[in-house]
Design a protein around this motif. Structure first.
Motif, PDB file in Angstrom:
ATOM      1  N   UNK A  28       4.526   0.199   3.453  1.00  0.00           N
ATOM      2  CA  UNK A  28       4.579   1.192   2.278  1.00  0.00           C
ATOM      3  C   UNK A  28       3.332   0.952   1.224  1.00  0.00           C
ATOM      4  N   UNK A  29       2.824   1.828   0.720  1.00  0.00           N
ATOM      5  CA  UNK A  29       1.665   1.800  -0.067  1.00  0.00           C
ATOM      6  C   UNK A  29       2.104   0.759  -1.237  1.00  0.00           C
ATOM      7  N   UNK A  30       0.720  -0.098  -1.560  1.00  0.00           N
ATOM      8  CA  UNK A  30       1.073  -1.090  -2.509  1.00  0.00           C
ATOM      9  C   UNK A  30       1.927  -2.017  -2.254  1.00  0.00           C
ATOM     10  N   UNK A  31       2.084  -2.558  -0.768  1.00  0.00           N
ATOM     11  CA  UNK A  31       2.784  -3.456  -0.187  1.00  0.00           C
ATOM     12  C   UNK A  31       2.100  -5.031  -0.080  1.00  0.00           C
ATOM     13  N   UNK A  32       0.531  -4.585  -0.016  1.00  0.00           N
ATOM     14  CA  UNK A  32      -0.277  -5.870   0.223  1.00  0.00           C
ATOM     15  C   UNK A  32      -0.931  -5.493   1.665  1.00  0.00           C
ATOM     16  N   UNK A  33      -1.099  -4.253   2.277  1.00  0.00           N
ATOM     17  CA  UNK A  33      -1.686  -4.218   3.393  1.00  0.00           C
ATOM     18  C   UNK A  33      -3.175  -4.118   3.224  1.00  0.00           C
ATOM     19  N   UNK A  34      -3.758  -3.984   2.208  1.00  0.00           N
ATOM     20  CA  UNK A  34      -5.196  -3.812   1.838  1.00  0.00           C
ATOM     21  C   UNK A  34      -5.553  -5.214   1.553  1.00  0.00           C
ATOM     22  N   UNK A  35      -4.700  -6.094   0.812  1.00  0.00           N
ATOM     23  CA  UNK A  35      -4.835  -7.506   0.728  1.00  0.00           C
ATOM     24  C   UNK A  35      -5.114  -8.277   2.174  1.00  0.00           C
ATOM     25  N   UNK A  36      -4.236  -7.699   3.103  1.00  0.00           N
ATOM     26  CA  UNK A  36      -4.069  -8.373   4.367  1.00  0.00           C
ATOM     27  C   UNK A  36      -5.455  -8.018   5.145  1.00  0.00           C
TER      28      UNK A  36
END
Length: 160
Positions: A28-36
């Motif tokens: 889901x958006x805002x779940x931490x995918x960008x951090x990973x």
């Protein structure tokens, strides 16, 4: 063997290498995918483009139903549409390189996706290519059928 055949063969080999090492980050958006994604990009052997939203765009625009990629004119149109769609999203990739890889790829939408990833990865020399689009969470079944060797990282955020 001509140089065009050699280039095409090495481009086809590069596309197969990308397919073998392909991974998707979904969630889901805002779940931490960008951090990973940011953490993975610290490894020079890995590259991930910004969100392509490729498969969601195919579905939303109905391109799969409108074009027969076996015909030259529809394939050329598809290559142009993919390029324009990704350029609109701000993905920085050399068009001539993408067109070169597209000519070496399978004449399918899945093949064009791999060609785009190959063109995006070319300047970096990365050996592993991933894709991070949270919206592709809805396409995991389709993606695993298209790319049976692909790995999936599904981020689930703890709501607490």
């Amino acid at each position: 063997m001509t140089s065009a055949t050699t280039t095409s063969t090495s481009d086809a080999d590069r596309i197969r290498d990308i397919e073998r090492g392909l991974f998707f980050i979904v969630g889901c958006g805002r779940s931490g995918t960008t951090l990973l994604q940011s953490m993975l990009l610290s490894d020079p052997s890995i590259i991930l483009p910004p969100e392509t939203k490729y498969f969601a765009a195919l579905e939303a625009r109905g391109w799969k139903q409108r074009f027969d990629l076996a015909t030259d004119s529809d394939f050329e149109t598809a290559v142009r549409l993919v390029w324009e769609d990704q350029a609109r999203r701000g993905l920085d990739c050399d068009r001539a390189t993408f067109e070169r890889f597209a000519s070496a790829a399978e004449r399918t939408w899945d093949g064009l996706f791999l060609a785009y990833l190959a063109a995006y990865a070319e300047p970096s020399g990365a050996t592993r290519v991933g894709e991070k689009s949270p919206v592709h969470t809805h396409h995991v079944g389709e993606l695993s059928a298209f790319y049976p060797e692909a790995k999936f990282i599904h981020i689930v955020r703890d709501p607490r």
